[in-house]
Motif scaffolding. Sequence first.
Motif, PDB file in Angstrom:
ATOM      1  N   MET A  92       0.853  -1.179   0.000  1.00 37.13           N
ATOM      2  CA  MET A  92       0.000   0.000   0.000  1.00 37.13           C
ATOM      3  C   MET A  92       0.895   1.237   0.000  1.00 37.13           C
ATOM      4  SD  MET A  92      -3.155   0.836   2.627  1.00 37.13           S
ATOM      5  CE  MET A  92      -4.034  -0.671   2.377  1.00 37.13           C
ATOM      6  N   SER A  93       0.614   2.171  -0.880  1.00 35.63           N
ATOM      7  CA  SER A  93       1.444   3.372  -0.969  1.00 35.63           C
ATOM      8  C   SER A  93       1.122   4.341   0.167  1.00 35.63           C
ATOM      9  CB  SER A  93       1.229   4.070  -2.311  1.00 35.63           C
ATOM     10  OG  SER A  93      -0.002   4.743  -2.325  1.00 35.63           O
ATOM     11  N   LEU A  94       2.022   5.284   0.341  1.00 31.20           N
ATOM     12  CA  LEU A  94       1.854   6.315   1.373  1.00 31.20           C
ATOM     13  C   LEU A  94       0.506   7.004   1.228  1.00 31.20           C
ATOM     14  CD1 LEU A  94       3.041   8.376   3.509  1.00 31.20           C
ATOM     15  CD2 LEU A  94       3.818   9.668   1.550  1.00 31.20           C
ATOM     16  N   ASN A  95       0.167   7.353   0.005  1.00 30.29           N
ATOM     17  CA  ASN A  95      -1.077   8.056  -0.265  1.00 30.29           C
ATOM     18  C   ASN A  95      -2.285   7.205   0.136  1.00 30.29           C
ATOM     19  OD1 ASN A  95      -2.510  10.266  -1.131  1.00 30.29           O
ATOM     20  ND2 ASN A  95      -2.549   9.617  -3.258  1.00 30.29           N
ATOM     21  N   GLN A  96      -2.244   5.920  -0.174  1.00 32.43           N
ATOM     22  CA  GLN A  96      -3.359   5.038   0.163  1.00 32.43           C
ATOM     23  C   GLN A  96      -3.478   4.851   1.673  1.00 32.43           C
ATOM     24  OE1 GLN A  96      -2.012   1.791  -2.294  1.00 32.43           O
ATOM     25  NE2 GLN A  96      -3.774   2.007  -3.651  1.00 32.43           N
ATOM     26  N   ILE A  97      -2.350   4.723   2.343  1.00 37.91           N
ATOM     27  CA  ILE A  97      -2.366   4.532   3.797  1.00 37.91           C
ATOM     28  C   ILE A  97      -3.015   5.731   4.477  1.00 37.91           C
ATOM     29  CG2 ILE A  97      -0.901   4.398   5.859  1.00 37.91           C
ATOM     30  CD1 ILE A  97       1.044   2.700   4.130  1.00 37.91           C
ATOM     31  N   SER A  98      -2.580   6.922   4.113  1.00 37.24           N
ATOM     32  CA  SER A  98      -3.136   8.114   4.761  1.00 37.24           C
ATOM     33  C   SER A  98      -4.620   8.272   4.441  1.00 37.24           C
ATOM     34  CB  SER A  98      -2.350   9.364   4.366  1.00 37.24           C
ATOM     35  OG  SER A  98      -2.443   9.615   2.987  1.00 37.24           O
ATOM     36  N   LYS A  99      -5.016   7.936   3.229  1.00 43.26           N
ATOM     37  CA  LYS A  99      -6.432   8.045   2.848  1.00 43.26           C
ATOM     38  C   LYS A  99      -7.301   7.067   3.641  1.00 43.26           C
ATOM     39  CE  LYS A  99      -6.102   9.858  -1.876  1.00 43.26           C
ATOM     40  NZ  LYS A  99      -6.108  11.202  -1.456  1.00 43.26           N
ATOM     41  N   VAL A 100      -6.809   5.851   3.851  1.00 44.26           N
ATOM     42  CA  VAL A 100      -7.572   4.854   4.613  1.00 44.26           C
ATOM     43  C   VAL A 100      -7.805   5.346   6.039  1.00 44.26           C
ATOM     44  CG1 VAL A 100      -7.442   2.540   5.630  1.00 44.26           C
ATOM     45  CG2 VAL A 100      -6.896   2.868   3.215  1.00 44.26           C
ATOM     46  N   TYR A 101      -6.756   5.819   6.682  1.00 44.28           N
ATOM     47  CA  TYR A 101      -6.883   6.304   8.061  1.00 44.28           C
ATOM     48  C   TYR A 101      -7.751   7.562   8.125  1.00 44.28           C
ATOM     49  CZ  TYR A 101      -3.603   2.983  10.084  1.00 44.28           C
ATOM     50  OH  TYR A 101      -3.007   1.833  10.540  1.00 44.28           O
ATOM     51  N   ALA A 102      -7.558   8.461   7.174  1.00 47.01           N
ATOM     52  CA  ALA A 102      -8.343   9.699   7.160  1.00 47.01           C
ATOM     53  C   ALA A 102      -9.823   9.397   6.949  1.00 47.01           C
ATOM     54  CB  ALA A 102      -7.830  10.634   6.071  1.00 47.01           C
ATOM     55  N   THR A 103     -10.116   8.464   6.062  1.00 50.66           N
ATOM     56  CA  THR A 103     -11.511   8.096   5.795  1.00 50.66           C
ATOM     57  C   THR A 103     -12.161   7.485   7.031  1.00 50.66           C
ATOM     58  OG1 THR A 103     -11.008   7.749   3.457  1.00 50.66           O
ATOM     59  CG2 THR A 103     -13.014   6.719   4.298  1.00 50.66           C
ATOM     60  N   ALA A 104     -11.428   6.627   7.719  1.00 53.29           N
ATOM     61  CA  ALA A 104     -11.966   6.015   8.941  1.00 53.29           C
ATOM     62  C   ALA A 104     -12.267   7.087   9.991  1.00 53.29           C
ATOM     63  CB  ALA A 104     -10.977   4.997   9.495  1.00 53.29           C
ATOM     64  N   LEU A 105     -11.336   8.014  10.173  1.00 50.49           N
ATOM     65  CA  LEU A 105     -11.546   9.091  11.149  1.00 50.49           C
ATOM     66  C   LEU A 105     -12.705   9.985  10.721  1.00 50.49           C
ATOM     67  CD1 LEU A 105     -10.678  10.538  13.733  1.00 50.49           C
ATOM     68  CD2 LEU A 105      -9.037  11.840  12.351  1.00 50.49           C
ATOM     69  N   LEU A 106     -12.795  10.254   9.444  1.00 52.09           N
ATOM     70  CA  LEU A 106     -13.873  11.092   8.911  1.00 52.09           C
ATOM     71  C   LEU A 106     -15.239  10.463   9.196  1.00 52.09           C
ATOM     72  CD1 LEU A 106     -14.157  13.713   7.206  1.00 52.09           C
ATOM     73  CD2 LEU A 106     -14.263  12.253   5.201  1.00 52.09           C
ATOM     74  N   GLU A 107     -15.342   9.162   8.998  1.00 57.24           N
ATOM     75  CA  GLU A 107     -16.606   8.469   9.260  1.00 57.24           C
ATOM     76  C   GLU A 107     -16.977   8.530  10.741  1.00 57.24           C
ATOM     77  OE1 GLU A 107     -16.168   4.542   7.592  1.00 57.24           O
ATOM     78  OE2 GLU A 107     -16.153   5.321   5.532  1.00 57.24           O
ATOM     79  N   LEU A 108     -15.989   8.319  11.601  1.00 56.57           N
ATOM     80  CA  LEU A 108     -16.250   8.398  13.047  1.00 56.57           C
ATOM     81  C   LEU A 108     -16.678   9.808  13.459  1.00 56.57           C
ATOM     82  CD1 LEU A 108     -13.264   6.313  14.464  1.00 56.57           C
ATOM     83  CD2 LEU A 108     -15.692   5.704  14.560  1.00 56.57           C
ATOM     84  N   ALA A 109     -15.972  10.798  12.953  1.00 61.69           N
ATOM     85  CA  ALA A 109     -16.281  12.189  13.303  1.00 61.69           C
ATOM     86  C   ALA A 109     -17.644  12.596  12.760  1.00 61.69           C
ATOM     87  CB  ALA A 109     -15.196  13.117  12.765  1.00 61.69           C
ATOM     88  N   GLN A 110     -17.979  12.102  11.587  1.00 62.59           N
ATOM     89  CA  GLN A 110     -19.280  12.423  11.002  1.00 62.59           C
ATOM     90  C   GLN A 110     -20.409  11.813  11.843  1.00 62.59           C
ATOM     91  OE1 GLN A 110     -19.646  11.228   6.887  1.00 62.59           O
ATOM     92  NE2 GLN A 110     -21.165  12.809   6.479  1.00 62.59           N
ATOM     93  N   GLU A 111     -20.225  10.571  12.279  1.00 67.16           N
ATOM     94  CA  GLU A 111     -21.222   9.920  13.140  1.00 67.16           C
ATOM     95  C   GLU A 111     -21.399  10.687  14.453  1.00 67.16           C
ATOM     96  OE1 GLU A 111     -20.278   5.806  13.852  1.00 67.16           O
ATOM     97  OE2 GLU A 111     -20.220   5.361  11.700  1.00 67.16           O
ATOM     98  N   ALA A 112     -20.296  11.219  14.974  1.00 65.26           N
ATOM     99  CA  ALA A 112     -20.338  11.952  16.242  1.00 65.26           C
ATOM    100  C   ALA A 112     -20.676  13.428  16.037  1.00 65.26           C
ATOM    101  CB  ALA A 112     -18.993  11.830  16.954  1.00 65.26           C
ATOM    102  N   ASN A 113     -20.915  13.813  14.783  1.00 65.98           N
ATOM    103  CA  ASN A 113     -21.227  15.203  14.446  1.00 65.98           C
ATOM    104  C   ASN A 113     -20.135  16.155  14.962  1.00 65.98           C
ATOM    105  OD1 ASN A 113     -22.785  17.123  13.175  1.00 65.98           O
ATOM    106  ND2 ASN A 113     -24.053  17.516  14.977  1.00 65.98           N
ATOM    107  N   SER A 114     -18.884  15.760  14.722  1.00 65.01           N
ATOM    108  CA  SER A 114     -17.763  16.563  15.229  1.00 65.01           C
ATOM    109  C   SER A 114     -16.664  16.739  14.174  1.00 65.01           C
ATOM    110  CB  SER A 114     -17.185  15.910  16.483  1.00 65.01           C
ATOM    111  OG  SER A 114     -16.644  14.639  16.169  1.00 65.01           O
ATOM    112  N   LEU A 115     -17.065  16.960  12.932  1.00 67.34           N
ATOM    113  CA  LEU A 115     -16.089  17.092  11.846  1.00 67.34           C
ATOM    114  C   LEU A 115     -15.081  18.207  12.110  1.00 67.34           C
ATOM    115  CD1 LEU A 115     -18.383  16.668   8.704  1.00 67.34           C
ATOM    116  CD2 LEU A 115     -16.629  15.080   9.504  1.00 67.34           C
TER     117      LEU A 115
END
Length: 187
Positions: free
Chosen positions: A1-24
Motif C-alpha cells: 500500500m502506498s503512502l497516499n493510500q495509507i493516509s487516505k484509509v486512516y483519514a476516511t476512517a476518522l472522517l466516518e467516526l467524526a461524522q457519526e459523532a457530528n464533530s467534523l
Amino acid sequence: MSLNQISKVYATALLELAQEANSLESTEEELSSLVGVFFSDDTIRHYFLSPLVDPSEKEQTAAKSVQGKASEIVANFITLVVRKNRFLYLKDILEDYRSGVDRLKNRSSLRIVSKDSLGKEAVDQITKSISSKFGREVRVTEHTDLNLIGGFKIYIDDFLIDASIRAKLAGTREALLQKKIPVGAFE
C-alpha cells in the motif's frame, strides 16, 4: 500500500467516526493541534519514529500525552496510529482528513505556494477569484517554497495553476525549441 493510500484509509476512517459523532470541525482542530505539537518538536518526533523505542511504550506515551487534551475519538485515533506504526503518516492523514471535510461541506481547498508571502490583499484577491470560478467556499492555506525562483503555484482540489517563473521559462524554452529558433537569434 502506498503512502497516499495509507493516509487516505486512516483519514476516511476518522472522517466516518467524526461524522457519526457530528464533530467534523472539532476533530479537525484537535488533530491539527496535536500534529502541530508532535511535528514541531524534534524530540517528540524522533521518539515516535525511533525503532529503538519499544512500540508498547510509544503507545502508552501517546495515550498519556493526548489524554484530556483531545476528544475520545481523536485520542483513540492517535493511539491507534502509534500502535500501528503509522506516526510518520500523521501529516498526510490530516491533509486527507481536511480534504474529506471540505468535500462534505462543498468547500474547495486552495493552497498557494510562493517564494515569499504574497500578502493579505493578493491572497484575498486570488481567493475571491477562485471562489467565484468554482462557485463554492474556499479554504486557503499559504506556503512558502524557497526553491521557487518567483511567481506562485495554486493548488485547488485536484488542479494546479502554475504561475511560477520556472514554468514560464520552461514554456518559453519549449516554444523556442518547437520553432527551432537558432541560438543567438536575439543578439
